[in-house]
Design a protein around this motif. Structure first.
Motif, PDB file in Angstrom:
ATOM      1  N   GLN A  28      78.712  26.145  29.491  1.00 27.68           N
ATOM      2  CA  GLN A  28      78.356  26.486  28.117  1.00 27.68           C
ATOM      3  C   GLN A  28      79.468  26.168  27.123  1.00 27.68           C
ATOM      4  O   GLN A  28      79.231  25.580  26.089  1.00 27.68           O
ATOM      5  N   HIS A  31      68.876  30.399  26.378  1.00 27.73           N
ATOM      6  CA  HIS A  31      68.219  31.541  25.743  1.00 27.73           C
ATOM      7  C   HIS A  31      67.320  31.034  24.615  1.00 27.73           C
ATOM      8  O   HIS A  31      66.599  31.795  24.006  1.00 27.73           O
ATOM      9  N   SER A  55      61.690  22.451  17.707  1.00 28.36           N
ATOM     10  CA  SER A  55      60.645  23.385  17.316  1.00 28.36           C
ATOM     11  C   SER A  55      60.004  24.001  18.556  1.00 28.36           C
ATOM     12  O   SER A  55      59.978  23.411  19.625  1.00 28.36           O
ATOM     13  N   ASP A  61      62.998  32.418   7.344  1.00 34.98           N
ATOM     14  CA  ASP A  61      62.295  33.696   7.468  1.00 34.98           C
ATOM     15  C   ASP A  61      62.762  34.700   6.419  1.00 34.98           C
ATOM     16  O   ASP A  61      61.989  35.520   5.949  1.00 34.98           O
ATOM     17  N   GLU A  89      67.161  36.610  28.128  1.00 35.53           N
ATOM     18  CA  GLU A  89      68.193  37.085  27.225  1.00 35.53           C
ATOM     19  C   GLU A  89      69.453  37.420  28.017  1.00 35.53           C
ATOM     20  O   GLU A  89      69.461  37.388  29.241  1.00 35.53           O
ATOM     21  N   SER A  90      70.543  37.733  27.293  1.00 32.73           N
ATOM     22  CA  SER A  90      71.812  37.956  27.986  1.00 32.73           C
ATOM     23  C   SER A  90      71.661  39.090  28.997  1.00 32.73           C
ATOM     24  O   SER A  90      70.997  40.083  28.734  1.00 32.73           O
ATOM     25  N   ASN A 134      61.653  23.953  25.008  1.00 35.72           N
ATOM     26  CA  ASN A 134      60.393  23.270  24.716  1.00 35.72           C
ATOM     27  C   ASN A 134      60.596  21.763  24.647  1.00 35.72           C
ATOM     28  O   ASN A 134      59.710  20.982  24.994  1.00 35.72           O
ATOM     29  N   ARG A 173      65.644  39.600  15.818  1.00 31.11           N
ATOM     30  CA  ARG A 173      64.468  39.814  14.979  1.00 31.11           C
ATOM     31  C   ARG A 173      64.486  41.204  14.358  1.00 31.11           C
ATOM     32  O   ARG A 173      64.268  41.371  13.167  1.00 31.11           O
ATOM     33  N   ASP A 180      70.799  38.634  21.031  1.00 26.56           N
ATOM     34  CA  ASP A 180      69.605  38.067  21.660  1.00 26.56           C
ATOM     35  C   ASP A 180      68.479  37.966  20.641  1.00 26.56           C
ATOM     36  O   ASP A 180      68.447  38.717  19.668  1.00 26.56           O
ATOM     37  N   LEU A 220      64.310  29.117  23.310  1.00 25.57           N
ATOM     38  CA  LEU A 220      63.019  28.595  23.761  1.00 25.57           C
ATOM     39  C   LEU A 220      62.665  27.280  23.082  1.00 25.57           C
ATOM     40  O   LEU A 220      61.992  26.436  23.672  1.00 25.57           O
ATOM     41  N   SER A 221      63.129  27.076  21.840  1.00 20.07           N
ATOM     42  CA  SER A 221      62.816  25.828  21.148  1.00 20.07           C
ATOM     43  C   SER A 221      63.477  24.650  21.852  1.00 20.07           C
ATOM     44  O   SER A 221      62.890  23.578  22.000  1.00 20.07           O
ATOM     45  N   ARG A 233      56.646  38.801  23.964  1.00 21.42           N
ATOM     46  CA  ARG A 233      57.605  39.428  23.047  1.00 21.42           C
ATOM     47  C   ARG A 233      58.725  38.452  22.690  1.00 21.42           C
ATOM     48  O   ARG A 233      59.158  38.357  21.556  1.00 21.42           O
ATOM     49  N   LEU A 234      59.196  37.735  23.712  1.00 31.65           N
ATOM     50  CA  LEU A 234      60.276  36.768  23.521  1.00 31.65           C
ATOM     51  C   LEU A 234      59.848  35.691  22.527  1.00 31.65           C
ATOM     52  O   LEU A 234      60.574  35.349  21.597  1.00 31.65           O
ATOM     53  N   LEU A 235      58.655  35.181  22.722  1.00 28.60           N
ATOM     54  CA  LEU A 235      58.155  34.116  21.851  1.00 28.60           C
ATOM     55  C   LEU A 235      57.989  34.604  20.413  1.00 28.60           C
ATOM     56  O   LEU A 235      58.300  33.899  19.460  1.00 28.60           O
ATOM     57  N   ALA A 236      57.524  35.847  20.292  1.00 26.92           N
ATOM     58  CA  ALA A 236      57.286  36.387  18.958  1.00 26.92           C
ATOM     59  C   ALA A 236      58.597  36.557  18.204  1.00 26.92           C
ATOM     60  O   ALA A 236      58.625  36.510  16.970  1.00 26.92           O
ATOM     61  N   ALA A 237      59.690  36.765  18.939  1.00 29.59           N
ATOM     62  CA  ALA A 237      60.965  37.040  18.281  1.00 29.59           C
ATOM     63  C   ALA A 237      61.662  35.781  17.796  1.00 29.59           C
ATOM     64  O   ALA A 237      62.565  35.844  16.976  1.00 29.59           O
ATOM     65  N   VAL A 238      61.274  34.619  18.326  1.00 27.54           N
ATOM     66  CA  VAL A 238      61.965  33.388  17.934  1.00 27.54           C
ATOM     67  C   VAL A 238      61.751  33.136  16.448  1.00 27.54           C
ATOM     68  O   VAL A 238      60.619  33.099  15.975  1.00 27.54           O
ATOM     69  N   PRO A 239      62.873  32.999  15.701  1.00 30.82           N
ATOM     70  CA  PRO A 239      62.710  32.767  14.271  1.00 30.82           C
ATOM     71  C   PRO A 239      62.200  31.357  14.021  1.00 30.82           C
ATOM     72  O   PRO A 239      62.277  30.493  14.882  1.00 30.82           O
TER      73      PRO A 239
END
Lengths: 272, 646
Positions: free
Chosen positions: A101, A215, B579, B539, A51-52, A221, B510, B505, A217-218, A255-261
């Protein structure tokens, strides 16, 4: 994993003087990057996520030689770089380049596409003007820019096209390592997909090695073979993308993975 | 990410010269300078008497004397000739001094900014020292040290003006130095000198020119001042200042001798200042942002007669009908939002998804007339808001005063960047309390207590303490929580959230999304949620509408839309989304969205669509009812009925 790494950073650290309340006080030291080691074999794409403020951009700037590490070493192909030897640095410059960026902010508004793309050829090679012109045209074709754009300025282009110019510039001296600092985070979804596809194609065709700072993760991936997760200046977890994203070992990665919408989107789309 | 940025950028296009002469005052200035400058330039070829030839028998002749149109001075010298030659000298000295000051000052500014640290400290403290002396006194001291003379006066004036250039250029160069393109130039192996000359200098040049235009007339006046005191031009050379000095003693006997050079100085100064102002308006980066065009209090409207008031059941909060918002820039019309209709009900979250320029933000801003005018104009449609007390009212036709009362009370906005939406020098607790005082007429003491309660409700840690914090002391997520607290303070019926978590972030995002979701259910408010992120929309939102090129192309309950997208754009856009769990390939859409000032007939997506056929490029494509609550604007949409969904 037995192959010698193309780029290897050993225990790099970056300290910045912090803010002090009074001029006579000793400035506190902020460690933006703490003792980070990464190594990337040739042709591999390593994602650096976090994260930032986690230090991923500072790490990128140290790897590419824009910022000097406070401690630690960086080797490219077994050769120590950014350590003071100008001839070595100059050679390394041709091999490692960066894509930024902000697509528009990384292009000088006063320059034409030709001047932008040929800058590394002027600064790093002794290429003659006619040769440079041929090279610029080849690069524009490589990244999917129409040849008639050559005399235009950056503000005439959309974000995606600006990023193509930035990628062409990074590849001008036939660099084989690209540091990609959030290259698609400022772009719209459909344009992001275009640039990701371009980056994947270029890697395959030219055998490039990527360090992909992100930042998202998708996105990582999709484009990275390996991932390093950074948290407060340290790499907390590293490994093949699949295993880090499917079986995270560190609490922060989880935690990071869980937060990804997008859980619901994924569930709906795949019909489960 | 906002569509509003686009017309602004286009508004600046057009050559600098055509924008310069569009300003009538600038044209007057240019005319004055052309006449005075032309005469001064042509002095050697004009049939003028020798300006220095004295003739004691012809002293102080009046205006229109034979042989001397403007008369003569106390030594019998031809005034017209002296005036033109004197103007020539004054302009030359002023220009030379300006150029010298610009060159030296800009170099100092560039070097100081580029190298920073001790170089900056030494150079800028020297400049500060120079500025510590009164202006004219310093020039006098320099001339006193060097001795009187035109060249010495020129040097003195140049030195005195160096700080203005050094400071202006340093400020601008500092900002440019941190741009990514300077880093890219380093990576291209450019030397420091090359970076300064090719990357930084061209981008600070506008500032140098603006500073030159504003100092030039000062320089001419100062030269005149020094010459007036006898320290500049030495006899017999004429310049405007020395002529003024000569005429001073004769002011009662022969006023023309002093009046004429005074008049020329005045005209010259007016001319330079008018042109300088014009140049500044065109070139100054700070004014380019549109600071000169003060936006109206509400978006301009040019609407057809009011339609009849519709029936709205009490759960229906907002019903937008055929809304069109255009940007009028120069001679072009950008159809930012075009014939958009939708409804939001109490307790419901409607997601609006689309890419930059799709019109999603402009739609949201149009509701309360927050689109900047110029260039925005609401040209068609109705925005029915169901007020609890007053029943349905058309926001598009509501008087601006009443519209302003709704802002932040019945309808609240949450923007992408809380740092720019919050006032930087007021404590956040005060800002929350203020909305309560303004809209509910609450007393300050109560409002402060209520503000702390609201900050606690948005789960800001230690709310009583945080109420005393300034926005910059909070993190991005905390600032967005404050914005949500402000938005909910007056228990609004409708919350409009425009990319509220894009700058945050993921872990913070979330938490903020969860909070927003929880609170809108608790308050039973309608939520209009604008985002480019399908994942976030899926969501959070009950229903989704997809926008493209200013139109709604598809709308459905989110489960239905993501399972069964009916518009090719929706399908293709979903294929672009990477994804986290799936390894399916992302498929890019070729091409770019069309420019909204040149929309093709038919479907705006046709050029990028694989399923496009001739019929797609004709007429207007209507929304079709795919199923009960699912509509798509595509002739291939399954079950294509003709019913236009509201």
């Amino acid at each position: 994993m037995t192959e010698a790494p193309l780029i290897e950073a050993k225990a790099v650290t970056k300290r910045f003087p912090g803010r002090r309340a009074f001029p006579w006080q000793k400035a506190p030291v902020l460690e933006a990057v703490k003792n980070v080691s990464v190594s990337v074999p040739r042709g591999v794409s390593l994602g650096i996520v976090g994260e930032s403020g986690c230090g991923k951009s500072t790490l990128a700037r140290m790897l590419v030689g824009l910022t000097r590490a406070s401690a630690g070493t960086i080797d490219i192909d077994g050769q120590r770089v950014w350590a003071g030897d100008r001839a070595v640095n100059r050679q390394a410059r041709q091999r490692i380049q960066m894509v930024f960026q902000d697509p528009l902010g990384s292009l000088n508004p006063r320059k034409t596409v030709r001047q932008l793309i040929e800058a590394p050829l002027i600064g790093l090679t002794g290429m003659a003007a006619a040769e440079r012109r041929v090279r610029v045209e080849a690069l524009m074709d490589l990244v999917g820019l129409r040849p008639e754009f050559i005399h235009r300025h950056a503000h005439e282009f959309s974000g995606g096209q600006c990023q193509r110019i930035g990628i062409a510039r990074a590849l001008a001296t036939e660099a084989d390592i690209l540091i990609l600092d959030e290259p698609v985070s400022a772009l719209d979804v459909s344009i992001q997909a275009q640039i990701l596809k371009l980056l994947a194609d270029l890697r395959q065709r030219l055998g490039l090695t990527y360090l992909f700072i992100s930042h998202d993760l998708s996105v990582v991936n999709h484009i990275c073979d390996q991932v390093a997760v950074m948290y407060f200046g340290e790499v907390v977890e590293t490994g093949p993308t699949d295993s880090v994203l499917r079986n995270p070992a560190h609490d922060y990665t989880r935690r990071l993975l869980a937060a990804v919408p997008g859980d619901r989107l994924e569930a709906l789309r795949t019909g489960s | 990410m906002t569509a509003t940025a686009m017309p602004e950028r286009r508004a600046r296009s057009g050559s600098a010269w055509s924008r310069l002469v569009a300003n009538p005052l600038t044209v007057i200035g240019l005319f004055l300078l052309a006449v005075l400058g032309g005469l001064a330039l042509a002095a050697p070829i004009l049939p003028l008497a020798n300006p220095d030839a004295t003739s004691l028998s012809e002293r102080l002749t009046p205006l229109f004397s034979p042989g001397a149109w403007l008369g003569t001075d106390h030594l019998g010298r031809d005034l017209l000739s002296r005036l033109i030659w004197g103007t020539r000298v004054s302009i030359a000295v002023g220009l030379a001094a300006t150029l010298a000051a610009a060159l030296i000052g800009s170099t100092i500014g560039l070097v100081a900014a580029f190298y920073g640290r001790w170089v900056d400290a030494v150079l800028m403290r020297t400049i500060d020292t120079l500025m510590a002396f009164p202006y004219l006194l310093l020039a006098l001291a320099i001339v006193a040290a060097l001795g009187p003379g035109l060249l010495n006066a020129l040097m003195a004036i140049a030195v005195v003006n160096i700080p203005f250039f050094a400071r202006a250029v340093r400020g601008q160069a500092l900002a440019i130095k941190n741009q990514d393109y300077v880093a890219a130039a380093r990576l291209s192996g450019f030397s420091d000198a090359r970076i300064i000359l090719t990357e930084i200098l061209p981008n600070v040049l506008p500032v140098v020119i603006v500073t030159m235009s504003s100092t030039l007339s000062w320089m001419i006046l100062e030269t005149a001042g020094l010459s007036f005191l006898g320290l500049g031009a030495q006899p017999p050379t004429a310049d405007l200042g020395s002529m003024l000095g000569d005429g001073r003693d004769l002011i009662h006997r022969a006023p023309m001798v002093a009046l004429l050079p005074g008049l020329v100085i005045l005209l010259l100064a007016i001319g330079i200042n008018l042109v300088g102002d014009g140049v500044r308006d065109v070139l100054d980066p700070r004014l380019k942002s549109g600071a000169l065009t003060r936006p109206a209090a509400a978006t301009k409207r040019r609407l057809p007669p009011a339609p009849g008031t519709p029936e709205m059941d009490e759960r229906l909060v907002l019903s937008v009908r055929n809304l069109s918002t255009f940007f009028e820039v120069g001679g072009r019309t950008l159809k930012a939002v075009h014939d958009v209709s939708f409804e939001v009900r109490r307790g419901e979250a409607l997601g609006v998804v689309g890419e930059s320029g799709s019109g999603k933000s402009v739609t949201a801003l149009s509701l309360l007339g927050l689109v900047a005018s110029p260039p925005g104009v609401i040209t068609d449609g109705a925005i029915w808001f169901n007020d609890r007390q007053r029943g349905p009212m058309d926001l598009a036709r509501l008087p601006v005063k009443e519209l302003q009362q709704l802002r932040g009370s019945r309808i609240a906005y949450i923007f992408q960047d809380p740092l720019t939406a919050l006032h930087p020098v007021l404590k956040v607790g005060f800002q929350v309390a203020e909305t309560l005082v303004v809209h509910q007429g609450m007393g300050w003491a109560d409002a402060r207590r209520e503000a702390v309660r609201l900050l606690d409700m948005v789960k800001l840690p230690t709310p009583a303490e945080k109420a005393h914090a300034y926005p910059h002391e909070l993190s991005g997520g905390q600032r967005q929580r404050v914005m949500i607290a402000m938005a909910l303070a007056n228990r609004p019926d409708l919350i409009v959230a425009d990319e509220p978590t894009t700058a945050l972030d993921v872990t913070t995002q979330r938490r903020v999304l969860e909070l927003l979701d929880e609170l809108r259910r608790e308050h039973d408010a309608a939520l209009l949620f604008i985002s480019h992120d399908f994942g976030v929309i899926a969501d959070l939102c009950d229903r989704v509408q997809v926008m493209y090129a200013g139109e709604v192309v598809e709308r459905a309950p989110s489960a239905e839309l993501f399972r069964n997208p009916s518009h090719p754009y929706t399908r293709r856009l979903l294929d672009c989304v990477p994804s986290l769990t799936d390894d399916r390939k992302i498929e890019a859409i070729p091409g770019l969205p069309p420019a909204v000032d040149r929309l093709p007939p038919g479907c705006p997506f046709a050029d990028r669509c694989e399923e496009a056929e001739a019929a797609c490029r004709e007429g207007t494509i209507a929304l079709r009812q795919v199923s009960d609550r699912h509509a798509a604007r595509c002739i291939h949409a399954p079950g294509a009925a003709l019913a236009e969904a509201s």
